[in-house]
Motif scaffolding. Structure first.
Motif, PDB file in Angstrom:
ATOM      1  N   LEU A  83       0.854  -1.201  -0.027  1.00 28.26           N
ATOM      2  CA  LEU A  83       0.008  -0.106   0.088  1.00 28.26           C
ATOM      3  C   LEU A  83       0.777   1.278  -0.214  1.00 28.26           C
ATOM      4  O   LEU A  83       0.618   2.154  -0.776  1.00 28.26           O
ATOM      5  CB  LEU A  83      -0.970   0.029   1.184  1.00 28.26           C
ATOM      6  CG  LEU A  83      -2.058  -1.145   1.220  1.00 28.26           C
ATOM      7  CD1 LEU A  83      -2.865  -1.063   2.564  1.00 28.26           C
ATOM      8  CD2 LEU A  83      -2.800  -0.937   0.001  1.00 28.26           C
ATOM      9  N   ARG A  84       1.927   1.331   0.743  1.00 23.58           N
ATOM     10  CA  ARG A  84       2.909   2.329   0.781  1.00 23.58           C
ATOM     11  C   ARG A  84       3.439   2.648  -0.529  1.00 23.58           C
ATOM     12  O   ARG A  84       3.675   3.724  -1.009  1.00 23.58           O
ATOM     13  CB  ARG A  84       3.799   2.344   1.768  1.00 23.58           C
ATOM     14  CG  ARG A  84       3.648   2.479   3.288  1.00 23.58           C
ATOM     15  CD  ARG A  84       4.527   2.841   4.226  1.00 23.58           C
ATOM     16  NE  ARG A  84       5.016   1.504   4.521  1.00 23.58           N
ATOM     17  CZ  ARG A  84       4.626   0.575   5.533  1.00 23.58           C
ATOM     18  NH1 ARG A  84       3.858   0.957   6.356  1.00 23.58           N
ATOM     19  NH2 ARG A  84       5.347  -0.409   5.570  1.00 23.58           N
ATOM     20  N   ARG A  98      -7.344  10.682  -3.702  1.00 27.05           N
ATOM     21  CA  ARG A  98      -6.479  10.100  -2.263  1.00 27.05           C
ATOM     22  C   ARG A  98      -5.880  11.699  -1.904  1.00 27.05           C
ATOM     23  O   ARG A  98      -5.402  11.454  -0.623  1.00 27.05           O
ATOM     24  CB  ARG A  98      -5.437   9.122  -2.834  1.00 27.05           C
ATOM     25  CG  ARG A  98      -5.899   7.783  -3.057  1.00 27.05           C
ATOM     26  CD  ARG A  98      -5.022   6.866  -3.124  1.00 27.05           C
ATOM     27  NE  ARG A  98      -4.346   6.511  -1.884  1.00 27.05           N
ATOM     28  CZ  ARG A  98      -4.597   5.946  -0.944  1.00 27.05           C
ATOM     29  NH1 ARG A  98      -5.741   5.248  -1.014  1.00 27.05           N
ATOM     30  NH2 ARG A  98      -4.050   5.851  -0.019  1.00 27.05           N
ATOM     31  N   PHE A  99      -5.872  12.451  -2.584  1.00 28.48           N
ATOM     32  CA  PHE A  99      -5.104  13.662  -2.342  1.00 28.48           C
ATOM     33  C   PHE A  99      -6.069  15.109  -1.730  1.00 28.48           C
ATOM     34  O   PHE A  99      -7.129  14.765  -2.288  1.00 28.48           O
ATOM     35  CB  PHE A  99      -4.100  14.367  -3.096  1.00 28.48           C
ATOM     36  CG  PHE A  99      -3.203  13.321  -3.756  1.00 28.48           C
ATOM     37  CD1 PHE A  99      -1.789  13.261  -2.914  1.00 28.48           C
ATOM     38  CD2 PHE A  99      -3.267  12.489  -4.519  1.00 28.48           C
ATOM     39  CE1 PHE A  99      -0.745  12.479  -3.194  1.00 28.48           C
ATOM     40  CE2 PHE A  99      -2.388  11.308  -4.975  1.00 28.48           C
ATOM     41  CZ  PHE A  99      -1.195  11.464  -4.136  1.00 28.48           C
ATOM     42  N   ARG A 151       2.370   1.678  -3.588  1.00 27.91           N
ATOM     43  CA  ARG A 151       1.423   2.179  -4.547  1.00 27.91           C
ATOM     44  C   ARG A 151       0.942   3.695  -4.144  1.00 27.91           C
ATOM     45  O   ARG A 151       0.739   4.573  -5.158  1.00 27.91           O
ATOM     46  CB  ARG A 151       0.179   1.250  -4.370  1.00 27.91           C
ATOM     47  CG  ARG A 151       0.295  -0.036  -5.092  1.00 27.91           C
ATOM     48  CD  ARG A 151      -0.655  -1.128  -4.846  1.00 27.91           C
ATOM     49  NE  ARG A 151      -0.298  -2.407  -5.062  1.00 27.91           N
ATOM     50  CZ  ARG A 151      -1.085  -3.210  -4.641  1.00 27.91           C
ATOM     51  NH1 ARG A 151      -2.202  -3.265  -4.332  1.00 27.91           N
ATOM     52  NH2 ARG A 151      -0.705  -4.484  -4.929  1.00 27.91           N
ATOM     53  N   ASP A 152       0.902   4.132  -2.927  1.00 27.52           N
ATOM     54  CA  ASP A 152       1.019   5.569  -2.736  1.00 27.52           C
ATOM     55  C   ASP A 152       2.091   6.337  -3.189  1.00 27.52           C
ATOM     56  O   ASP A 152       1.676   7.406  -3.733  1.00 27.52           O
ATOM     57  CB  ASP A 152       0.695   5.706  -1.062  1.00 27.52           C
ATOM     58  CG  ASP A 152      -0.643   5.098  -0.516  1.00 27.52           C
ATOM     59  OD1 ASP A 152      -1.401   5.109  -1.571  1.00 27.52           O
ATOM     60  OD2 ASP A 152      -0.635   4.975   0.556  1.00 27.52           O
ATOM     61  N   ILE A 170       1.357   6.706  -6.915  1.00 29.41           N
ATOM     62  CA  ILE A 170       0.505   7.862  -7.199  1.00 29.41           C
ATOM     63  C   ILE A 170       1.071   9.036  -6.993  1.00 29.41           C
ATOM     64  O   ILE A 170       0.841   9.980  -7.548  1.00 29.41           O
ATOM     65  CB  ILE A 170      -0.861   7.509  -6.235  1.00 29.41           C
ATOM     66  CG1 ILE A 170      -1.494   6.352  -6.800  1.00 29.41           C
ATOM     67  CG2 ILE A 170      -1.640   8.862  -6.389  1.00 29.41           C
ATOM     68  CD1 ILE A 170      -2.698   5.789  -6.035  1.00 29.41           C
ATOM     69  N   ALA A 171       1.646   9.244  -6.019  1.00 24.26           N
ATOM     70  CA  ALA A 171       2.519  10.570  -5.561  1.00 24.26           C
ATOM     71  C   ALA A 171       3.312  11.037  -6.673  1.00 24.26           C
ATOM     72  O   ALA A 171       3.490  12.101  -7.069  1.00 24.26           O
ATOM     73  CB  ALA A 171       3.075  10.617  -4.340  1.00 24.26           C
ATOM     74  N   ARG A 191      -7.331   3.663 -10.900  1.00 22.57           N
ATOM     75  CA  ARG A 191      -6.836   4.943 -10.226  1.00 22.57           C
ATOM     76  C   ARG A 191      -5.814   5.303 -11.132  1.00 22.57           C
ATOM     77  O   ARG A 191      -5.219   6.510 -11.053  1.00 22.57           O
ATOM     78  CB  ARG A 191      -6.105   4.438  -8.918  1.00 22.57           C
ATOM     79  CG  ARG A 191      -7.235   4.536  -7.837  1.00 22.57           C
ATOM     80  CD  ARG A 191      -6.807   3.305  -6.705  1.00 22.57           C
ATOM     81  NE  ARG A 191      -5.716   4.190  -5.647  1.00 22.57           N
ATOM     82  CZ  ARG A 191      -5.064   3.515  -4.996  1.00 22.57           C
ATOM     83  NH1 ARG A 191      -5.472   2.330  -4.377  1.00 22.57           N
ATOM     84  NH2 ARG A 191      -4.134   4.306  -4.256  1.00 22.57           N
TER      85      ARG A 191
END
Length: 258
Positions: free
Chosen positions: A30-31, A104-105, A33-34, A37-38, A74
């Motif tokens: 999860l981290r 998500r932001f 993938r975050d 995305i970031a 996403r």
């Protein structure tokens, strides 16, 4: 140091932060993938190779995470637009964030909507705010058709608007429940939004409804009571046969006949 007779081991170079090919735990996935995305948010569309280099991921690792994000809706893949003359072969794919990925932001939509309504109240008055709230409710439930829609029909339409709505029977009728409110922060300042919804519920259902609770006021669920029309009719007949003190009126016709 190599020990005689020991089997040779392949040494895998690891990034100082992320192990490039090590199996990841769910939290680590999860981290990561975050982080993907970031990076797409901050750096824009990128190829898998570029993302891998930036984040210290192997080609297989970054592909695995990108495939998951694409499957969740996403991220999407697009053909990369060449900057110079087009080369032979298939163009490289770049990965781009979707609206769902951007969600998500943090956003300032609530602040913007509240500011717009404050301006409307200052320039047009309370009537202008109520007119806006009514128009919004009508647009939100425009899909409810038929001469006699039910509470479940309203719930179905509200679910499509993100309200996580449901209807459930109770002893005195039904309850229309909205378990989520997308405009809760704005509605807390402008209750006209809730009032317009409730009024339209009653108009569509053809009966007087009562809002029992709202998320905007701190309750867990927005709850609207829809009375059973049969009980309402029976209650009306009972009320017409009683005097203001609540006692049953005498049967005048019976006395006259006597």
């Amino acid at each position: 140091m190599k020990i005689d007779g020991a089997p040779e081991l392949d040494v895998v170079r690891r990034d100082p932060v992320v192990a490039r090919d090590a199996p990841e735990r769910e939290d680590d996935c999860l981290r990561t993938r975050d982080a993907v995305i970031a990076s797409l948010l901050e750096q824009g569309p990128q190829t898998a190779a570029t993302l891998g280099d930036r984040l210290g991921l192997s080609p297989a690792g970054v592909r695995r995470h990108l495939d998951s994000l694409v499957g969740e809706g996403r991220v999407i893949a697009r053909d990369q637009q060449p900057l110079g003359p087009r080369r032979r072969g298939r163009p490289a794919k770049v990965f781009v964030l979707t609206d769902a990925g951007r969600d998500r932001f943090p956003h300032a939509y609530d602040d913007l909507a509240a500011a717009a309504l404050r301006f409307l109240a200052q320039t047009g008055g309370e009537d202008a705010v109520r007119a806006f709230a009514t128009r919004r409710a009508e647009h939100m439930l425009a899909g409810v058709t038929g001469t006699r829609p039910t509470a479940e029909d309203l719930a179905d339409e509200l679910r499509g608007q993100g309200y996580a709505a449901s209807s459930q029977p109770v002893s005195s009728g039904e309850q229309l429940c909205q378990h989520h409110c997308p405009v809760v922060h704005v509605a807390a300042e402008f209750p006209q939004l809730c009032e317009a919804e409730t009024e339209l519920f009653g108009q569509l259902l053809g009966t007087h409804v009562q809002r029992l609770a709202t998320i905007a006021h701190g309750d867990g669920v927005c709850t609207t009571h829809v009375p059973d029309p049969r009980r309402t009719a029976a209650s009306g007949r009972t009320a017409s046969s009683t005097n203001p003190t609540g006692t049953t009126r005498p049967d005048i016709s019976a006395k006259e006949s006597a």
